[in-house]
Design a protein around this motif. Sequence first.
Motif, PDB file in Angstrom:
ATOM      1  N   LEU A   1       3.526  -6.207 -20.597  1.00 21.77           N
ATOM      2  CA  LEU A   1       3.692  -5.225 -19.528  1.00 21.77           C
ATOM      3  C   LEU A   1       5.114  -4.665 -19.590  1.00 21.77           C
ATOM      4  O   LEU A   1       6.079  -5.392 -19.342  1.00 21.77           O
ATOM      5  N   PRO A   2       5.274  -3.396 -19.950  1.00 25.44           N
ATOM      6  CA  PRO A   2       6.620  -2.816 -20.000  1.00 25.44           C
ATOM      7  C   PRO A   2       7.311  -2.914 -18.635  1.00 25.44           C
ATOM      8  O   PRO A   2       6.653  -2.856 -17.587  1.00 25.44           O
ATOM      9  N   ALA A   3       8.609  -3.051 -18.652  1.00 24.68           N
ATOM     10  CA  ALA A   3       9.376  -3.269 -17.425  1.00 24.68           C
ATOM     11  C   ALA A   3       9.125  -2.202 -16.342  1.00 24.68           C
ATOM     12  O   ALA A   3       8.926  -2.556 -15.168  1.00 24.68           O
ATOM     13  N   PRO A   4       9.114  -0.887 -16.668  1.00 28.67           N
ATOM     14  CA  PRO A   4       8.877   0.100 -15.605  1.00 28.67           C
ATOM     15  C   PRO A   4       7.509  -0.076 -14.939  1.00 28.67           C
ATOM     16  O   PRO A   4       7.386   0.078 -13.716  1.00 28.67           O
ATOM     17  N   ALA A   5       6.481  -0.402 -15.733  1.00 28.24           N
ATOM     18  CA  ALA A   5       5.146  -0.611 -15.170  1.00 28.24           C
ATOM     19  C   ALA A   5       5.126  -1.864 -14.302  1.00 28.24           C
ATOM     20  O   ALA A   5       4.507  -1.890 -13.230  1.00 28.24           O
ATOM     21  N   GLY A   6       5.806  -2.927 -14.753  1.00 32.41           N
ATOM     22  CA  GLY A   6       5.861  -4.157 -13.967  1.00 32.41           C
ATOM     23  C   GLY A   6       6.538  -3.941 -12.627  1.00 32.41           C
ATOM     24  O   GLY A   6       6.065  -4.420 -11.584  1.00 32.41           O
ATOM     25  N   GLU A   7       7.630  -3.193 -12.630  1.00 38.44           N
ATOM     26  CA  GLU A   7       8.342  -2.897 -11.385  1.00 38.44           C
ATOM     27  C   GLU A   7       7.476  -2.070 -10.444  1.00 38.44           C
ATOM     28  O   GLU A   7       7.426  -2.320  -9.220  1.00 38.44           O
ATOM     29  N   ALA A   8       6.757  -1.088 -11.000  1.00 34.00           N
ATOM     30  CA  ALA A   8       5.887  -0.242 -10.186  1.00 34.00           C
ATOM     31  C   ALA A   8       4.743  -1.058  -9.587  1.00 34.00           C
ATOM     32  O   ALA A   8       4.356  -0.851  -8.430  1.00 34.00           O
ATOM     33  N   LEU A   9       4.216  -2.002 -10.354  1.00 32.26           N
ATOM     34  CA  LEU A   9       3.127  -2.845  -9.854  1.00 32.26           C
ATOM     35  C   LEU A   9       3.605  -3.776  -8.742  1.00 32.26           C
ATOM     36  O   LEU A   9       2.876  -4.017  -7.767  1.00 32.26           O
ATOM     37  N   ARG A  10       4.805  -4.305  -8.858  1.00 33.67           N
ATOM     38  CA  ARG A  10       5.351  -5.147  -7.786  1.00 33.67           C
ATOM     39  C   ARG A  10       5.464  -4.338  -6.494  1.00 33.67           C
ATOM     40  O   ARG A  10       5.095  -4.811  -5.407  1.00 33.67           O
ATOM     41  N   SER A  11       5.957  -3.114  -6.609  1.00 32.75           N
ATOM     42  CA  SER A  11       6.096  -2.256  -5.428  1.00 32.75           C
ATOM     43  C   SER A  11       4.729  -1.924  -4.830  1.00 32.75           C
ATOM     44  O   SER A  11       4.558  -1.898  -3.606  1.00 32.75           O
ATOM     45  N   PHE A  12       3.750  -1.682  -5.701  1.00 26.95           N
ATOM     46  CA  PHE A  12       2.404  -1.350  -5.237  1.00 26.95           C
ATOM     47  C   PHE A  12       1.763  -2.555  -4.528  1.00 26.95           C
ATOM     48  O   PHE A  12       1.079  -2.399  -3.515  1.00 26.95           O
ATOM     49  N   LYS A  13       2.005  -3.737  -5.053  1.00 23.92           N
ATOM     50  CA  LYS A  13       1.475  -4.954  -4.428  1.00 23.92           C
ATOM     51  C   LYS A  13       2.092  -5.161  -3.049  1.00 23.92           C
ATOM     52  O   LYS A  13       1.399  -5.507  -2.084  1.00 23.92           O
ATOM     53  N   ASP A  14       3.392  -4.931  -2.939  1.00 23.51           N
ATOM     54  CA  ASP A  14       4.070  -5.049  -1.637  1.00 23.51           C
ATOM     55  C   ASP A  14       3.525  -4.008  -0.662  1.00 23.51           C
ATOM     56  O   ASP A  14       3.324  -4.300   0.529  1.00 23.51           O
ATOM     57  N   ARG A  15       3.283  -2.807  -1.170  1.00 24.33           N
ATOM     58  CA  ARG A  15       2.757  -1.745  -0.310  1.00 24.33           C
ATOM     59  C   ARG A  15       1.369  -2.120   0.200  1.00 24.33           C
ATOM     60  O   ARG A  15       1.056  -1.912   1.383  1.00 24.33           O
ATOM     61  N   GLN A  16       0.531  -2.679  -0.654  1.00 19.54           N
ATOM     62  CA  GLN A  16      -0.804  -3.084  -0.225  1.00 19.54           C
ATOM     63  C   GLN A  16      -0.738  -4.189   0.821  1.00 19.54           C
ATOM     64  O   GLN A  16      -1.546  -4.228   1.759  1.00 19.54           O
ATOM     65  N   ALA A  17       0.229  -5.100   0.693  1.00 21.17           N
ATOM     66  CA  ALA A  17       0.392  -6.160   1.696  1.00 21.17           C
ATOM     67  C   ALA A  17       0.757  -5.564   3.051  1.00 21.17           C
ATOM     68  O   ALA A  17       0.240  -6.001   4.100  1.00 21.17           O
ATOM     69  N   ALA A  18       1.614  -4.533   3.028  1.00 20.22           N
ATOM     70  CA  ALA A  18       2.007  -3.870   4.279  1.00 20.22           C
ATOM     71  C   ALA A  18       0.824  -3.114   4.871  1.00 20.22           C
ATOM     72  O   ALA A  18       0.613  -3.115   6.097  1.00 20.22           O
ATOM     73  N   GLU A  19       0.024  -2.468   4.021  1.00 16.56           N
ATOM     74  CA  GLU A  19      -1.162  -1.732   4.498  1.00 16.56           C
ATOM     75  C   GLU A  19      -2.176  -2.692   5.100  1.00 16.56           C
ATOM     76  O   GLU A  19      -2.816  -2.378   6.113  1.00 16.56           O
ATOM     77  N   ARG A  20      -2.316  -3.848   4.484  1.00 23.24           N
ATOM     78  CA  ARG A  20      -3.253  -4.851   4.994  1.00 23.24           C
ATOM     79  C   ARG A  20      -2.813  -5.335   6.370  1.00 23.24           C
ATOM     80  O   ARG A  20      -3.635  -5.492   7.289  1.00 23.24           O
ATOM     81  N   LEU A  21      -1.535  -5.554   6.535  1.00 26.22           N
ATOM     82  CA  LEU A  21      -1.006  -6.013   7.811  1.00 26.22           C
ATOM     83  C   LEU A  21      -1.210  -4.954   8.890  1.00 26.22           C
ATOM     84  O   LEU A  21      -1.590  -5.260  10.030  1.00 26.22           O
ATOM     85  N   ALA A  22      -0.969  -3.690   8.527  1.00 31.28           N
ATOM     86  CA  ALA A  22      -1.096  -2.601   9.501  1.00 31.28           C
ATOM     87  C   ALA A  22      -2.548  -2.346   9.889  1.00 31.28           C
ATOM     88  O   ALA A  22      -2.846  -2.020  11.039  1.00 31.28           O
ATOM     89  N   ALA A  23      -3.470  -2.522   8.952  1.00 37.28           N
ATOM     90  CA  ALA A  23      -4.884  -2.223   9.210  1.00 37.28           C
ATOM     91  C   ALA A  23      -5.610  -3.351   9.930  1.00 37.28           C
ATOM     92  O   ALA A  23      -6.645  -3.129  10.572  1.00 37.28           O
ATOM     93  N   GLY A  24      -5.108  -4.561   9.800  1.00 36.60           N
ATOM     94  CA  GLY A  24      -5.756  -5.696  10.454  1.00 36.60           C
ATOM     95  C   GLY A  24      -7.152  -5.944   9.908  1.00 36.60           C
ATOM     96  O   GLY A  24      -7.368  -5.970   8.699  1.00 36.60           O
ATOM     97  N   GLN A  25      -8.116  -6.098  10.819  1.00 34.40           N
ATOM     98  CA  GLN A  25      -9.485  -6.417  10.411  1.00 34.40           C
ATOM     99  C   GLN A  25     -10.176  -5.265   9.686  1.00 34.40           C
ATOM    100  O   GLN A  25     -11.195  -5.476   9.024  1.00 34.40           O
TER     101      GLN A  25
END
Length: 270
Positions: free
Chosen positions: A140-164
């Motif tokens: 996994l090239p470094a730029p793609a890995g960094e982008a995926l980490r950010s995307f994973k964090d964003r999904q965690a925030a979306e999950r928290l905001a959306a609740g059930q």
Amino acid sequence: MPAPRSSVCRRAVVQSPLTRLKEALNRAVTRGLVAVNVAQEVTIPRKVRKAERRAKAEVPPWSVAEVRAFVLAVKDHRLYAPFLLSLRGLRLAEVCGMRWADLDLDRATLAVANTRTLMGNTTVVEKDTKSLAGERSLPLPAPAGEALRSFKDRQAAERLAAGQAYKASGYVLVGDLGAPLEVRRLREEAYKVMAGNALRRVRLYDARARCFTYLANHGVPAHLLARWAGHADARTTKHWYVKPNVEDLRSAADVWSGLTGLPTPVAREM
């Protein structure tokens, strides 16, 4: 008297099925389904063949400059990480089928083992990779890995905001409520970016060709290209996905200059 242009075009429309019939019968002969291709000796007029070639002309993949312009345009897009994955030689169905469990962000690797695509633009089809060679592990090239980490964090925030209302699916490519997105949605989002940034519209799938052409130009051996692409035969990768354009040939032009013995002119300052 030469046939009018409109007549040639009409003949091309009529003759095109003949071309396909000849090809189909050739395959049938190869497979032993029929003894002989009865259409083999039928001659297709040269003008018709040229018209067919023009009709089949493919849109050239992006140049390196166009890829970089697209990356710059999607830098702040929610799907930035999946777009980067599509630009590194993965099939769109592989991007859509990728799960977070297939990624090891600490070791910077990903496993390609699952695909999700659409049948008839309506039915979701999920299955193993296209072939055994398609099941592969890739760095996994470094730029793609960094982008995926950010995307994973964003999904965690979306999950928290959306609740059930959030439906965790485990896929990388999901909407803001967790539902997996399909190939068509990824394409549509890419086309919106292209239109909004005056980029030449091409199929996102053709990024595979630019990726492997770029890697080949920079000395990556054919057997590694095939492994990266998920092909059992390196000839497949070279034939279908290594497509040099005029800019790719510049280095060859520089080598040719050595043949003449003439010095390369120094670029003048404007």
